[in-house]
Design a protein around this motif. Structure first.
Motif, PDB file in Angstrom:
ATOM      1  N   GLN A   1       0.816  -1.216   0.000  1.00  0.00           N
ATOM      2  CA  GLN A   1       0.000   0.000   0.000  1.00  0.00           C
ATOM      3  C   GLN A   1       0.854   1.272   0.000  1.00  0.00           C
ATOM      4  O   GLN A   1       0.467   2.278  -0.586  1.00  0.00           O
ATOM      5  CB  GLN A   1      -0.938   0.003   1.209  1.00  0.00           C
ATOM      6  CG  GLN A   1      -2.000  -1.089   1.159  1.00  0.00           C
ATOM      7  CD  GLN A   1      -2.841  -0.991  -0.114  1.00  0.00           C
ATOM      8  OE1 GLN A   1      -3.341   0.082  -0.457  1.00  0.00           O
ATOM      9  NE2 GLN A   1      -2.984  -2.108  -0.816  1.00  0.00           N
ATOM     10  N   ARG A   2       1.983   1.230   0.646  1.00  0.00           N
ATOM     11  CA  ARG A   2       2.863   2.403   0.629  1.00  0.00           C
ATOM     12  C   ARG A   2       3.367   2.668  -0.788  1.00  0.00           C
ATOM     13  O   ARG A   2       3.428   3.819  -1.244  1.00  0.00           O
ATOM     14  CB  ARG A   2       4.041   2.201   1.574  1.00  0.00           C
ATOM     15  CG  ARG A   2       3.668   2.249   3.053  1.00  0.00           C
ATOM     16  CD  ARG A   2       4.907   2.185   3.920  1.00  0.00           C
ATOM     17  NE  ARG A   2       5.795   3.326   3.673  1.00  0.00           N
ATOM     18  CZ  ARG A   2       6.994   3.457   4.237  1.00  0.00           C
ATOM     19  NH1 ARG A   2       7.454   2.511   5.055  1.00  0.00           N
ATOM     20  NH2 ARG A   2       7.729   4.516   3.975  1.00  0.00           N
ATOM     21  N   LEU A   3       3.714   1.595  -1.479  1.00  0.00           N
ATOM     22  CA  LEU A   3       4.178   1.738  -2.856  1.00  0.00           C
ATOM     23  C   LEU A   3       3.050   2.259  -3.744  1.00  0.00           C
ATOM     24  O   LEU A   3       3.264   3.163  -4.563  1.00  0.00           O
ATOM     25  CB  LEU A   3       4.686   0.388  -3.379  1.00  0.00           C
ATOM     26  CG  LEU A   3       5.146   0.354  -4.836  1.00  0.00           C
ATOM     27  CD1 LEU A   3       6.327   1.302  -5.052  1.00  0.00           C
ATOM     28  CD2 LEU A   3       5.526  -1.073  -5.247  1.00  0.00           C
ATOM     29  N   ILE A   4       1.863   1.712  -3.563  1.00  0.00           N
ATOM     30  CA  ILE A   4       0.725   2.141  -4.369  1.00  0.00           C
ATOM     31  C   ILE A   4       0.419   3.617  -4.131  1.00  0.00           C
ATOM     32  O   ILE A   4       0.182   4.376  -5.078  1.00  0.00           O
ATOM     33  CB  ILE A   4      -0.505   1.263  -4.061  1.00  0.00           C
ATOM     34  CG1 ILE A   4      -0.287  -0.156  -4.579  1.00  0.00           C
ATOM     35  CG2 ILE A   4      -1.771   1.871  -4.657  1.00  0.00           C
ATOM     36  CD1 ILE A   4      -1.327  -1.152  -4.122  1.00  0.00           C
ATOM     37  N   GLN A   5       0.425   4.036  -2.869  1.00  0.00           N
ATOM     38  CA  GLN A   5       0.158   5.443  -2.573  1.00  0.00           C
ATOM     39  C   GLN A   5       1.236   6.352  -3.156  1.00  0.00           C
ATOM     40  O   GLN A   5       0.946   7.447  -3.648  1.00  0.00           O
ATOM     41  CB  GLN A   5       0.063   5.656  -1.063  1.00  0.00           C
ATOM     42  CG  GLN A   5      -0.360   7.070  -0.669  1.00  0.00           C
ATOM     43  CD  GLN A   5      -1.657   7.490  -1.323  1.00  0.00           C
ATOM     44  OE1 GLN A   5      -2.648   6.763  -1.297  1.00  0.00           O
ATOM     45  NE2 GLN A   5      -1.669   8.674  -1.932  1.00  0.00           N
ATOM     46  N   GLY A   6       2.476   5.883  -3.131  1.00  0.00           N
ATOM     47  CA  GLY A   6       3.553   6.659  -3.737  1.00  0.00           C
ATOM     48  C   GLY A   6       3.371   6.813  -5.234  1.00  0.00           C
ATOM     49  O   GLY A   6       3.635   7.881  -5.799  1.00  0.00           O
ATOM     50  N   VAL A   7       2.902   5.743  -5.874  1.00  0.00           N
ATOM     51  CA  VAL A   7       2.644   5.804  -7.318  1.00  0.00           C
ATOM     52  C   VAL A   7       1.518   6.793  -7.610  1.00  0.00           C
ATOM     53  O   VAL A   7       1.622   7.612  -8.538  1.00  0.00           O
ATOM     54  CB  VAL A   7       2.289   4.402  -7.853  1.00  0.00           C
ATOM     55  CG1 VAL A   7       1.766   4.507  -9.281  1.00  0.00           C
ATOM     56  CG2 VAL A   7       3.499   3.488  -7.794  1.00  0.00           C
ATOM     57  N   VAL A   8       0.447   6.740  -6.825  1.00  0.00           N
ATOM     58  CA  VAL A   8      -0.675   7.665  -7.030  1.00  0.00           C
ATOM     59  C   VAL A   8      -0.212   9.110  -6.851  1.00  0.00           C
ATOM     60  O   VAL A   8      -0.570   9.996  -7.641  1.00  0.00           O
ATOM     61  CB  VAL A   8      -1.832   7.344  -6.063  1.00  0.00           C
ATOM     62  CG1 VAL A   8      -2.903   8.432  -6.127  1.00  0.00           C
ATOM     63  CG2 VAL A   8      -2.431   5.982  -6.397  1.00  0.00           C
ATOM     64  N   THR A   9       0.586   9.346  -5.836  1.00  0.00           N
ATOM     65  CA  THR A   9       1.119  10.700  -5.609  1.00  0.00           C
ATOM     66  C   THR A   9       1.954  11.167  -6.801  1.00  0.00           C
ATOM     67  O   THR A   9       1.847  12.314  -7.238  1.00  0.00           O
ATOM     68  CB  THR A   9       1.967  10.725  -4.329  1.00  0.00           C
ATOM     69  OG1 THR A   9       1.157  10.349  -3.215  1.00  0.00           O
ATOM     70  CG2 THR A   9       2.536  12.117  -4.084  1.00  0.00           C
ATOM     71  N   SER A  10       2.770  10.279  -7.350  1.00  0.00           N
ATOM     72  CA  SER A  10       3.591  10.615  -8.509  1.00  0.00           C
ATOM     73  C   SER A  10       2.724  10.909  -9.727  1.00  0.00           C
ATOM     74  O   SER A  10       2.994  11.848 -10.484  1.00  0.00           O
ATOM     75  CB  SER A  10       4.550   9.464  -8.814  1.00  0.00           C
ATOM     76  OG  SER A  10       5.300   9.719  -9.972  1.00  0.00           O
TER      77      SER A  10
ATOM     78  N   GLN B   1      -0.410  12.002  -9.729  1.00  0.00           N
ATOM     79  CA  GLN B   1      -1.095  13.273  -9.524  1.00  0.00           C
ATOM     80  C   GLN B   1      -0.153  14.459  -9.697  1.00  0.00           C
ATOM     81  O   GLN B   1      -0.554  15.509 -10.206  1.00  0.00           O
ATOM     82  CB  GLN B   1      -1.741  13.287  -8.145  1.00  0.00           C
ATOM     83  CG  GLN B   1      -2.908  12.305  -8.023  1.00  0.00           C
ATOM     84  CD  GLN B   1      -3.423  12.147  -6.608  1.00  0.00           C
ATOM     85  OE1 GLN B   1      -2.710  12.426  -5.634  1.00  0.00           O
ATOM     86  NE2 GLN B   1      -4.662  11.689  -6.478  1.00  0.00           N
ATOM     87  N   ALA B   2       1.100  14.291  -9.298  1.00  0.00           N
ATOM     88  CA  ALA B   2       2.086  15.353  -9.505  1.00  0.00           C
ATOM     89  C   ALA B   2       2.343  15.567 -10.992  1.00  0.00           C
ATOM     90  O   ALA B   2       2.490  16.718 -11.456  1.00  0.00           O
ATOM     91  CB  ALA B   2       3.387  14.998  -8.789  1.00  0.00           C
TER      92      ALA B   2
END
Length: 260
Positions: free
Chosen positions: A153-162, A164-165
């Protein structure tokens, strides 16, 4: 070296004045053309963006093209028709390019939503291929890691943040410049004076206008499709100016309008 005709001179003055005003007044960004999905977008920007330029090199190259190619066309058409053609090409380039940007941005939003609903390395790869292919290499380790640990989940959230950026960066920046209008002028020049030889830096020999425009159009198309990192040139806006210019010229020719 240059024979200034009245409308060419007026357009040159208008662009230079707006450029120096933008330097003095902090950018005049409300005149630049923002994407439709940016809250700063206003309808008048479709007309005003073509009088804005990013830097001295940008305005110099566009105005050099205007004063080099514009006078012969103005002498042929007259001032009013020349201005009409210039504005139509600029407006058309802005509309076509903004339409393309809107499509790309909404596809990016869709790809982000698909990934959020079903996080996977395949959906991340789709996002990269569709939206950030010029930076694909940087995403490959993340794609491999996501394939190995699809429930991280941490990796997935990091991907989503990237993601959106990347979307925020894409929607943030406006388009400026008279290049769309100028490319319409280039096409018209080659249309009426195809065998006129031009000296074009850095080519060591003259090139006929008809060949120059074809080669330049192919160049813009190639780099519009195969974008390279750091390239912030609106290649498809240039092609849009050419396309709109061609449609206008063919329409005028078909209706036997006097072009002088």
């Amino acid at each position: 070296m240059f024979q200034f005709t009245p409308m060419v001179r007026n357009l040159l003055i208008a662009n230079v004045v707006v450029f120096f005003l933008s330097l003095q007044l902090g950018g005049l960004n409300f005149l630049a053309l923002y994407p439709l999905d940016n809250p700063n977008f206003k309808p008048w920007q479709l007309a005003t963006y073509m009088f804005m330029h990013a830097n001295i090199g940008h305005i110099f190259s566009n105005m050099l093209g205007l004063i080099s190619l514009g006078p012969l066309l103005e002498q042929r058409w007259g001032a009013k028709r020349f201005l009409t053609y210039w504005l139509i090409c600029g407006l058309g380039a802005g509309i076509l390019y903004n339409g393309l940007r809107t499509y790309e941005l909404r596809r990016m939003q869709h790809d982000i939503e698909v990934f959020q609903q079903e996080p996977s390395d395949l959906h991340l790869q789709d996002f990269v291929d569709h939206n950030v292919s010029d930076n694909a290499e940087a995403y490959q380790p993340v794609i491999r890691q996501l394939h190995q640990t699809p429930d991280d989940q941490r990796l997935i959230q990091g991907v989503v943040t990237s993601m959106q950026a990347a979307y925020s960066d894409s929607v943030r920046y406006p388009m400026v410049g008279a290049s769309g209008a100028l490319f319409g002028i280039m096409l018209a020049f080659a249309f009426f004076f195809p065998n006129t030889e031009l000296m074009v830096f850095p080519l060591p020999i003259p090139i006929k206008a008809k060949y120059f425009v074809v080669l330049y159009g192919l160049y813009e198309f190639y780099f519009g499709v195969h974008r390279v990192p750091g390239d912030n040139v609106a290649h498809f806006a240039h092609l849009g100016g050419m396309l709109v210019g061609l449609v206008v010229l063919l329409f005028w020719q078909r209706n036997r309008t006097r072009l002088y």
